[in-house]
Write a protein that holds these residues in place. Structure first.
Motif, PDB file in Angstrom:
ATOM      1  N   HIS A   1      -7.596 -20.605  27.951  1.00  0.00           N
ATOM      2  CA  HIS A   1      -7.878 -21.823  28.713  1.00  0.00           C
ATOM      3  C   HIS A   1      -9.287 -21.769  29.289  1.00  0.00           C
ATOM      4  CE1 HIS A   1      -3.473 -21.934  28.562  1.00  0.00           C
ATOM      5  NE2 HIS A   1      -3.555 -23.224  28.832  1.00  0.00           N
ATOM      6  N   GLN A   2      -9.740 -22.944  29.760  1.00  0.00           N
ATOM      7  CA  GLN A   2     -11.046 -23.011  30.404  1.00  0.00           C
ATOM      8  C   GLN A   2     -10.983 -22.349  31.779  1.00  0.00           C
ATOM      9  OE1 GLN A   2     -11.455 -27.343  30.172  1.00  0.00           O
ATOM     10  NE2 GLN A   2     -13.169 -27.058  28.765  1.00  0.00           N
ATOM     11  N   PHE A   3     -12.058 -21.664  32.136  1.00  0.00           N
ATOM     12  CA  PHE A   3     -12.125 -20.983  33.425  1.00  0.00           C
ATOM     13  C   PHE A   3     -13.596 -20.803  33.798  1.00  0.00           C
ATOM     14  CE2 PHE A   3     -12.284 -17.306  36.245  1.00  0.00           C
ATOM     15  CZ  PHE A   3     -11.236 -17.565  37.118  1.00  0.00           C
ATOM     16  N   PRO A   4     -13.992 -20.957  35.055  1.00  0.00           N
ATOM     17  CA  PRO A   4     -13.181 -21.296  36.237  1.00  0.00           C
ATOM     18  C   PRO A   4     -13.004 -22.799  36.427  1.00  0.00           C
ATOM     19  CG  PRO A   4     -15.407 -20.853  36.930  1.00  0.00           C
ATOM     20  CD  PRO A   4     -15.377 -20.627  35.441  1.00  0.00           C
ATOM     21  N   LEU A   5     -13.815 -23.605  35.676  1.00  0.00           N
ATOM     22  CA  LEU A   5     -13.727 -25.053  35.807  1.00  0.00           C
ATOM     23  C   LEU A   5     -13.151 -25.669  34.544  1.00  0.00           C
ATOM     24  CD1 LEU A   5     -17.193 -25.705  37.496  1.00  0.00           C
ATOM     25  CD2 LEU A   5     -14.950 -25.849  38.601  1.00  0.00           C
ATOM     26  N   VAL A   6     -12.439 -26.763  34.739  1.00  0.00           N
ATOM     27  CA  VAL A   6     -11.772 -27.450  33.631  1.00  0.00           C
ATOM     28  C   VAL A   6     -12.482 -28.779  33.385  1.00  0.00           C
ATOM     29  CG1 VAL A   6      -9.599 -28.414  32.820  1.00  0.00           C
ATOM     30  CG2 VAL A   6      -9.594 -26.378  34.275  1.00  0.00           C
ATOM     31  N   SER A   7     -12.645 -29.143  32.143  1.00  0.00           N
ATOM     32  CA  SER A   7     -13.291 -30.412  31.805  1.00  0.00           C
ATOM     33  C   SER A   7     -12.244 -31.460  31.454  1.00  0.00           C
ATOM     34  CB  SER A   7     -14.258 -30.233  30.632  1.00  0.00           C
ATOM     35  OG  SER A   7     -13.549 -29.811  29.477  1.00  0.00           O
ATOM     36  N   TYR A   8     -12.624 -32.712  31.689  1.00  0.00           N
ATOM     37  CA  TYR A   8     -11.735 -33.829  31.330  1.00  0.00           C
ATOM     38  C   TYR A   8     -12.595 -35.043  31.009  1.00  0.00           C
ATOM     39  CZ  TYR A   8      -8.947 -38.047  31.965  1.00  0.00           C
ATOM     40  OH  TYR A   8      -8.370 -39.284  31.784  1.00  0.00           O
ATOM     41  N   ALA A   9     -12.241 -35.730  29.951  1.00  0.00           N
ATOM     42  CA  ALA A   9     -12.868 -37.001  29.599  1.00  0.00           C
ATOM     43  C   ALA A   9     -11.769 -37.924  29.092  1.00  0.00           C
ATOM     44  CB  ALA A   9     -13.934 -36.804  28.524  1.00  0.00           C
ATOM     45  N   PRO A  10     -11.688 -39.149  29.625  1.00  0.00           N
ATOM     46  CA  PRO A  10     -10.623 -40.060  29.171  1.00  0.00           C
ATOM     47  C   PRO A  10     -10.792 -40.407  27.701  1.00  0.00           C
ATOM     48  CG  PRO A  10     -12.225 -41.207  30.559  1.00  0.00           C
ATOM     49  CD  PRO A  10     -12.546 -39.753  30.649  1.00  0.00           C
ATOM     50  N   SER A  11      -9.685 -40.482  27.001  1.00  0.00           N
ATOM     51  CA  SER A  11      -9.716 -40.828  25.581  1.00  0.00           C
ATOM     52  C   SER A  11      -9.860 -42.338  25.420  1.00  0.00           C
ATOM     53  CB  SER A  11      -8.426 -40.361  24.905  1.00  0.00           C
ATOM     54  OG  SER A  11      -7.317 -41.113  25.402  1.00  0.00           O
ATOM     55  N   ALA A  12     -10.096 -42.757  24.186  1.00  0.00           N
ATOM     56  CA  ALA A  12     -10.218 -44.189  23.898  1.00  0.00           C
ATOM     57  C   ALA A  12      -8.920 -44.917  24.238  1.00  0.00           C
ATOM     58  CB  ALA A  12     -10.573 -44.393  22.426  1.00  0.00           C
ATOM     59  N   ALA A  13      -7.794 -44.268  23.971  1.00  0.00           N
ATOM     60  CA  ALA A  13      -6.503 -44.896  24.276  1.00  0.00           C
ATOM     61  C   ALA A  13      -6.326 -45.090  25.776  1.00  0.00           C
ATOM     62  CB  ALA A  13      -5.365 -44.044  23.720  1.00  0.00           C
ATOM     63  N   GLU A  14      -6.738 -44.102  26.563  1.00  0.00           N
ATOM     64  CA  GLU A  14      -6.630 -44.227  28.018  1.00  0.00           C
ATOM     65  C   GLU A  14      -7.500 -45.360  28.544  1.00  0.00           C
ATOM     66  OE1 GLU A  14      -6.030 -40.135  30.246  1.00  0.00           O
ATOM     67  OE2 GLU A  14      -7.404 -39.892  28.568  1.00  0.00           O
ATOM     68  N   ILE A  15      -8.740 -45.432  28.056  1.00  0.00           N
ATOM     69  CA  ILE A  15      -9.642 -46.500  28.494  1.00  0.00           C
ATOM     70  C   ILE A  15      -9.075 -47.857  28.102  1.00  0.00           C
ATOM     71  CG2 ILE A  15     -11.941 -47.492  28.168  1.00  0.00           C
ATOM     72  CD1 ILE A  15     -12.967 -44.627  27.789  1.00  0.00           C
ATOM     73  N   ALA A  16      -8.497 -47.933  26.914  1.00  0.00           N
ATOM     74  CA  ALA A  16      -7.907 -49.197  26.454  1.00  0.00           C
ATOM     75  C   ALA A  16      -6.750 -49.625  27.350  1.00  0.00           C
ATOM     76  CB  ALA A  16      -7.430 -49.054  25.011  1.00  0.00           C
ATOM     77  N   ILE A  17      -5.932 -48.671  27.790  1.00  0.00           N
ATOM     78  CA  ILE A  17      -4.806 -49.004  28.663  1.00  0.00           C
ATOM     79  C   ILE A  17      -5.301 -49.456  30.034  1.00  0.00           C
ATOM     80  CG2 ILE A  17      -2.793 -48.055  29.857  1.00  0.00           C
ATOM     81  CD1 ILE A  17      -2.334 -46.277  27.422  1.00  0.00           C
ATOM     82  N   VAL A  18      -6.378 -48.840  30.519  1.00  0.00           N
ATOM     83  CA  VAL A  18      -6.971 -49.275  31.786  1.00  0.00           C
ATOM     84  C   VAL A  18      -7.465 -50.721  31.665  1.00  0.00           C
ATOM     85  CG1 VAL A  18      -8.880 -48.914  33.392  1.00  0.00           C
ATOM     86  CG2 VAL A  18      -7.588 -46.957  32.537  1.00  0.00           C
ATOM     87  N   VAL A  19      -8.146 -51.017  30.564  1.00  0.00           N
ATOM     88  CA  VAL A  19      -8.609 -52.386  30.317  1.00  0.00           C
ATOM     89  C   VAL A  19      -7.419 -53.339  30.264  1.00  0.00           C
ATOM     90  CG1 VAL A  19      -9.733 -53.896  28.624  1.00  0.00           C
ATOM     91  CG2 VAL A  19     -10.714 -51.659  29.143  1.00  0.00           C
ATOM     92  N   PHE A  20      -6.348 -52.893  29.622  1.00  0.00           N
ATOM     93  CA  PHE A  20      -5.124 -53.703  29.549  1.00  0.00           C
ATOM     94  C   PHE A  20      -4.597 -54.039  30.942  1.00  0.00           C
ATOM     95  CE2 PHE A  20      -0.431 -53.440  29.757  1.00  0.00           C
ATOM     96  CZ  PHE A  20      -0.112 -54.592  29.057  1.00  0.00           C
ATOM     97  N   GLY A  21      -4.601 -53.068  31.847  1.00  0.00           N
ATOM     98  CA  GLY A  21      -4.109 -53.309  33.200  1.00  0.00           C
ATOM     99  C   GLY A  21      -4.913 -54.379  33.921  1.00  0.00           C
ATOM    100  N   PHE A  22      -6.230 -54.295  33.823  1.00  0.00           N
ATOM    101  CA  PHE A  22      -7.071 -55.294  34.487  1.00  0.00           C
ATOM    102  C   PHE A  22      -6.946 -56.662  33.827  1.00  0.00           C
ATOM    103  CE2 PHE A  22      -9.120 -51.485  36.179  1.00  0.00           C
ATOM    104  CZ  PHE A  22      -9.377 -51.892  37.495  1.00  0.00           C
ATOM    105  N   ALA A  23      -6.875 -56.686  32.492  1.00  0.00           N
ATOM    106  CA  ALA A  23      -6.744 -57.961  31.782  1.00  0.00           C
ATOM    107  C   ALA A  23      -5.410 -58.623  32.088  1.00  0.00           C
ATOM    108  CB  ALA A  23      -6.893 -57.739  30.277  1.00  0.00           C
ATOM    109  N   LEU A  24      -4.344 -57.827  32.144  1.00  0.00           N
ATOM    110  CA  LEU A  24      -3.028 -58.381  32.455  1.00  0.00           C
ATOM    111  C   LEU A  24      -2.995 -58.945  33.870  1.00  0.00           C
ATOM    112  CD1 LEU A  24      -0.082 -58.790  31.570  1.00  0.00           C
ATOM    113  CD2 LEU A  24       0.425 -56.561  32.576  1.00  0.00           C
ATOM    114  N   PHE A  25      -3.564 -58.216  34.809  1.00  0.00           N
ATOM    115  CA  PHE A  25      -3.640 -58.712  36.183  1.00  0.00           C
ATOM    116  C   PHE A  25      -4.407 -60.032  36.233  1.00  0.00           C
ATOM    117  CE2 PHE A  25      -6.594 -58.911  39.828  1.00  0.00           C
ATOM    118  CZ  PHE A  25      -5.691 -59.292  40.801  1.00  0.00           C
ATOM    119  N   ALA A  26      -5.540 -60.112  35.539  1.00  0.00           N
ATOM    120  CA  ALA A  26      -6.340 -61.332  35.529  1.00  0.00           C
ATOM    121  C   ALA A  26      -5.576 -62.499  34.916  1.00  0.00           C
ATOM    122  CB  ALA A  26      -7.643 -61.097  34.768  1.00  0.00           C
TER     123      ALA A  26
END
Length: 416
Positions: free
Chosen positions: A353-378
């Protein structure tokens, strides 16, 4: 919906200008993008998300927290002041606030469900295998009760003729107490993770509730100002002094308190004797995430709004709108900073595993779902704005007698 109301809605759609059609086209694009993310997780599961066993919570969790606390903040910070405590100053904002609370809660729930991979398996298990000892179970129960109270409250505002004051007060109290408790449980989910001191223990609930009110008031203010500019009905119903006076000063105080809480949280973390806690704060503020966590979350989202709302010359309608929008952008970044900050320090020195710090980057699917949430609310809010008269005051009878623009407002709304 009666035939008269149906004709009114159809008339509004026919009279919609190019700007409205462009807005609907943008929403449709957002939903199309969101469909990709939702279908990807439904078909392939959570492997399409940018998560790992070291970072199990990502942008979908922070987006859910953002929406859920928006809903909580609107109710605690504005609508309950009118419905429970009788502060008539906020009456012009109540109906719009209740609808916004309901729709942000729905958007947050759909975002998190879309990120589960197989939500149709998860929902029955929540009902068939309850776990009252878990804060998450109580959060779901309390937010469900809160959602039901919001539906009842909106019905009383929109459909009921001269509703019972006791019933109205009872529903308002449930809509106030349930989100406070649910927000506390949301904070407890983070705070009880003893291996993640970044979340701050019991302080997490206080921090999340205070920032919830800040974000909720900012959203309601921004939406009201936008509608006031676009429609004569809202311009007649909502006086400018409410926006540049009461709400502006209210938001300024909330921005200041949020800034102090955030500064306290980070300073405490940076000087902590716990090396993991200090490393997490240092990395989030001055490392790879510092540009958006500190620059956007704190700088644009708290410092700039506080400055705009503190100076009388910038406390104009435009200045208040700018401050509200920046606060929302900053708090969205702060939600991700909060969620991710508790996970960036690896818990074990495992060679695989990564040590001592862990990296994270949202995937395309995650970004798409976030966009979906805002679009649905709108989309839901745009539809609600077409169907309902959101400029109507809580006390329908009193509004007709005491609000000088009520007749003009009704006329403009009917012909809109």
């Amino acid at each position: 919906m009666s035939s008269l109301e149906g004709d009114r809605v159809r008339g509004r759609i026919r009279d919609a200008g190019p700007r409205t059609y462009a807005w609907l086209g943008l929403i449709a694009l957002g939903l199309l993008i969101g469909a990709y993310g939702a279908l990807s997780t439904l078909i392939e599961g959570t492997t399409v998300l940018g998560l790992s066993d070291q970072v199990p919570w990502g942008v979908l969790i922070s987006t859910y927290v953002f929406f859920a606390l928006l809903s909580t903040g609107i109710c605690i910070g504005v609508t309950s002041l009118s419905s429970v405590f009788g502060m008539k100053t906020f009456d012009p904002l109540v109906k719009r606030g209740v609808l916004l609370s309901l729709l942000t809660l729905a958007a947050g729930g759909l975002v998190i469900m879309a990120g589960l991979g197989q939500p149709f398996r998860a929902i029955p298990q929540m009902l068939l295998s309850p776990n009252p000892s878990a804060p998450m179970w109580w959060m779901i129960v309390l937010y469900s009760a809160y959602g039901g109270a919001l539906v009842a409250e909106f019905y009383l505002l929109d459909r009921a003729e001269k509703p019972s004051q006791r019933l109205t007060l009872a529903v308002g109290i449930v809509a106030l107490v349930a989100p406070i408790l649910a927000g506390g449980m949301l904070g407890a989910i983070f705070g009880t993770a003893e291996a993640r001191p970044y979340y701050g223990g019991i302080f997490a609930s206080v921090y999340l509730l205070v920032t919830a009110v800040f974000s909720g008031v900012a959203l309601l203010t921004a939406v009201t100002i936008a509608e006031r500019r676009l429609t004569d009905a809202t311009a007649s119903a909502v006086d400018e002094t409410l926006l540049t006076g009461t709400l502006a000063k209210y938001l300024g105080v909330l921005a200041g308190v949020t800034l102090l809480l955030t500064a306290f949280r980070h300073v405490y973390g940076l000087v902590a004797t716990n090396e993991a806690l200090a490393l997490a704060h240092e990395h989030m503020l001055f490392g790879a995430h510092g540009v958006w966590a500190l620059g956007v979350g704190v700088g644009l989202g708290m410092v700039v709004p506080f400055a705009l709302l503190s100076l009388p010359r910038t406390r104009t309608v435009g200045g208040v709108f700018t401050a509200s929008v920046l606060a929302l952008v900053g708090l969205f970044a702060s939600r991700l900073e909060f969620v991710l900050g508790g996970q960036v320090v690896a818990l074990t020195n495992d060679p695989s595993h990564q040590f001592p710090l862990v990296s994270y980057a949202p995937s395309a699917a995650e970004i798409a779902i976030v966009v979906f949430g805002f679009a649905l609310f709108a989309l839901l809010y745009t539809g609600g704005r077409l169907v309902f008269d959101l400029d109507e005051h809580p006390d329908h009878g009193a509004t007709e007698m005491t609000h000088p623009n009520s007749a003009a407002t009704t006329e403009v709304t009917d012909d809109d």
